[in-house]
Design a protein around this motif. Structure first.
Motif, PDB file in Angstrom:
ATOM      1  N   THR A   1      11.961  17.406 -44.751  1.00  0.00           N
ATOM      2  CA  THR A   1      11.961  18.746 -44.162  1.00  0.00           C
ATOM      3  C   THR A   1      11.049  18.797 -42.946  1.00  0.00           C
ATOM      4  OG1 THR A   1      12.405  19.759 -46.310  1.00  0.00           O
ATOM      5  CG2 THR A   1      11.487  21.185 -44.608  1.00  0.00           C
ATOM      6  N   GLY A   2       9.872  18.177 -43.048  1.00  0.00           N
ATOM      7  CA  GLY A   2       8.949  18.147 -41.924  1.00  0.00           C
ATOM      8  C   GLY A   2       9.530  17.435 -40.717  1.00  0.00           C
TER       9      GLY A   2
ATOM     10  N   LEU B   1      20.906  11.857 -41.197  1.00  0.00           N
ATOM     11  CA  LEU B   1      22.004  12.164 -42.116  1.00  0.00           C
ATOM     12  C   LEU B   1      22.308  13.649 -42.173  1.00  0.00           C
ATOM     13  CD1 LEU B   1      21.443   9.806 -45.193  1.00  0.00           C
ATOM     14  CD2 LEU B   1      22.896   9.471 -43.198  1.00  0.00           C
ATOM     15  N   SER B   2      21.267  14.468 -42.268  1.00  0.00           N
ATOM     16  CA  SER B   2      21.491  15.908 -42.359  1.00  0.00           C
ATOM     17  C   SER B   2      22.141  16.446 -41.086  1.00  0.00           C
ATOM     18  CB  SER B   2      20.171  16.640 -42.634  1.00  0.00           C
ATOM     19  OG  SER B   2      19.232  16.411 -41.603  1.00  0.00           O
ATOM     20  N   VAL B   3      21.741  15.917 -39.935  1.00  0.00           N
ATOM     21  CA  VAL B   3      22.313  16.350 -38.656  1.00  0.00           C
ATOM     22  C   VAL B   3      23.766  15.916 -38.540  1.00  0.00           C
ATOM     23  CG1 VAL B   3      22.139  16.150 -36.149  1.00  0.00           C
ATOM     24  CG2 VAL B   3      20.072  16.348 -37.521  1.00  0.00           C
TER      25      VAL B   3
ATOM     26  N   ALA C   1      19.893  26.164 -42.345  1.00  0.00           N
ATOM     27  CA  ALA C   1      20.504  26.423 -43.652  1.00  0.00           C
ATOM     28  C   ALA C   1      21.315  25.210 -44.104  1.00  0.00           C
ATOM     29  CB  ALA C   1      21.385  27.661 -43.584  1.00  0.00           C
ATOM     30  N   GLY C   2      22.117  24.660 -43.196  1.00  0.00           N
ATOM     31  CA  GLY C   2      22.950  23.523 -43.548  1.00  0.00           C
ATOM     32  C   GLY C   2      22.151  22.260 -43.820  1.00  0.00           C
TER      33      GLY C   2
ATOM     34  N   ALA D   1      27.636  23.763 -31.600  1.00  0.00           N
ATOM     35  CA  ALA D   1      26.494  23.505 -32.472  1.00  0.00           C
ATOM     36  C   ALA D   1      26.014  24.802 -33.108  1.00  0.00           C
ATOM     37  CB  ALA D   1      25.358  22.859 -31.680  1.00  0.00           C
ATOM     38  N   LEU D   2      25.571  24.702 -34.339  1.00  0.00           N
ATOM     39  CA  LEU D   2      25.067  25.879 -35.043  1.00  0.00           C
ATOM     40  C   LEU D   2      23.758  26.354 -34.426  1.00  0.00           C
ATOM     41  CD1 LEU D   2      25.642  24.810 -38.766  1.00  0.00           C
ATOM     42  CD2 LEU D   2      26.982  26.436 -37.436  1.00  0.00           C
TER      43      LEU D   2
END
Length: 498
Positions: A361-362, A110-112, A135-136, A127-128
């Motif tokens: 996060t991991g 989801l975050s990606v 950060a995002g 891509a960042l």
């Protein structure tokens, strides 16, 4: 059915969920747009399999969970049903896998997908870099954790906003596809392209089942509902109809606009939005690059924001539900007691919420570094792991229906599912087959052959892929047993179920 040792925690719960709150919660739980591109990448037959599995999997599971959610409306939902049916060890295994799926999914896909939406519409598609990427994605993860910490009195507005975002986004998308068709025409395909194949079935069944699960999630907060015995069946049956429609529209839209070869799991839906929104302003360059201008850019950017909100509301809804299931396991004797503590202020499992954020996060950092920043490969590998952990947890949840019918025949059942044993058996067999094919694609036909290997993977990488799926699952299983063992003192202090 739950002894007095849990009373201290349960007194902290507040009844904040009404009928339509549950409906919007379910829409965010079931309709996740992050997998739409993965489904559409299989071509027109994907639409056929969507309809088939809606009939043989989605509808039966709706019937099953309508009964369980109304008959056993205590906090903990799926964990509690399994524990009552099969004992604390099965409950511990279910609660852990059911919970761990969510932080893996939030941190891994989801975050990606959210960051990809940002770069697609607000950048040049590049891509960042490392700092921007982290950060995002970290902002996405920890904002979701914070939202899950809030009581449902406030937190329920996130699924409500997410549900409306889905309706508006897909409504605008559908209308724009029609305008695009009139102006530019569409990719044609014949009736034969919809014919289902065995390779398509193996490739699609895991992700379609992943899309079609979640009816039980609001029941994790059963004691925070105002009238679960009436509202759960109401919300489940209405969300089932809406969910099939909301999945069908974007998949069909992608297939009509983009060539199948151009559809990717990560960017399929976003790429289609960009292309069809050129009708409002923009053009497609000779090399296929889409440039939006004027109103096209404005509406495209608005859709990107709505898309991110749908992802955020999906992750937050699952965090709210699965974290509660693990917390109940904590004070019920199937997980460490320290996890079974609810906040006096919010009535939420803050400790589990924070643990979920740490795991997400991991997963984010580990997988991003192991794939060298290859977001497409990253997305596919972690999505497969999230799907497999999700599906395995249902191997005990579905059989709980006939088991509880036998063990607790006198419990009031406002709704009774027809043929409970047949439904539970069918759903469990489908889940078991889908899990096997997800871990070892094509096994029994051509394991990791060209027709079965996941996108981005080659036949020579089959053992590496197996390790990315099998080793985490083994680790999760051992952790689930460890959680059960650490809860032995809590179980000894419990009175036996009456």
């Amino acid at each position: 059915m739950i002894d007095d040792s849990s009373a201290v925690e349960r007194r902290k719960l507040k009844k904040n969920l009404g009928r339509f709150d549950i409906l919007f919660f379910l829409l965010c739980t079931i309709v996740g747009l992050d997998t739409v591109g993965t489904v559409a990448a299989h071509g027109p037959e994907a639409f056929t399999w969507m309809i088939v599995l809606a009939a043989v999997f989605f509808v039966p599971s709706a019937l099953l969970f309508a009964e369980l959610g109304a008959a056993f409306p205590q906090e903990g939902g799926p964990y509690l049903w399994v524990r009552l049916a099969f004992g604390h060890l099965a409950g511990a295994f279910t609660a852990f896998l059911y919970w761990v799926t969510t932080p893996v999914w939030v941190g891994g896909t989801l975050s990606v997908a959210a960051v990809t939406a940002f770069t697609t519409f607000f950048g040049d598609g590049t891509a960042l870099g490392g700092a921007g990427f982290y950060a995002g994605t970290l902002a996405f993860i920890w904002t979701g954790v914070l939202a899950a910490v809030l009581s449902f009195r406030i937190g329920k507005w996130i699924p409500i906003l997410g549900g409306w975002a889905r309706l508006v986004l897909l409504g605008l998308f559908s209308a724009t596809v029609l305008v695009y068709a009139v102006k530019n025409g569409l990719h044609g395909f014949g009736a034969g392209d919809f014919v289902p194949t065995w390779a398509g079935f193996i490739g699609l069944i895991p992700v379609l089942m992943f899309n079609y699960v979640g009816f039980e999630l609001p029941s994790s907060a059963g004691e925070e509902m105002r009238d679960p015995q009436r509202d759960v069946p109401f919300a489940i049956f209405r969300s089932a109809v809406l969910s099939v429609l909301l999945y069908s529209v974007p998949v069909l839209g992608i297939l009509l606009v983009l060539p199948v070869a151009a559809v990717t799991g990560l960017g399929g839906f976003l790429d289609t939005v960009r292309q069809v929104f050129t009708v409002y302003g923009g053009h497609v360059q000779a090399d296929g690059t889409v440039v939006l201008t004027g109103l096209g850019q404005v509406l495209g950017s608005a859709c990107a924001v709505a898309f991110v909100l749908t992802l955020f509301s999906s992750g937050t809804a699952w965090l709210m539900g699965s974290d509660r299931a693990l917390a109940v396991a904590g004070y019920d004797g199937a997980a460490p007691r320290g996890l079974g503590v609810l906040s006096e202020r919010f009535g939420t499992p803050v400790r589990v919420n924070l643990l979920s954020g740490g795991v997400a996060t991991g997963v984010l950092v580990l997988t991003h570094e192991l794939t060298g920043g290859d977001t497409a490969k990253y997305f596919g590998a972690v999505l497969s792991l999230a799907v497999s952990t999700t599906l395995i947890s249902y191997l005990w949840i579905f059989p709980a229906l006939p088991a509880l019918r036998t063990r607790f025949p006198d419990v009031e059942r406002p709704y009774r599912a027809p043929y409970p044993s047949a439904i539970a058996t069918l759903l469990t067999l489908l889940i078991a087959f889908a899990t096997l094919q997800l871990i070892t694609p094509g096994l029994g036909a051509d394991w990791f052959g060209a027709d079965f290997a996941p996108s981005g993977w080659t036949h020579d990488e089959r053992w590496t892929y197996l390790a990315t799926q099998g080793l985490p699952l083994l680790g999760f299983a051992l952790l689930a047993v460890a959680f059960w063992a650490l809860a032995a003192r809590t179980r000894r202090r419990r009175a036996p179920d009456r």
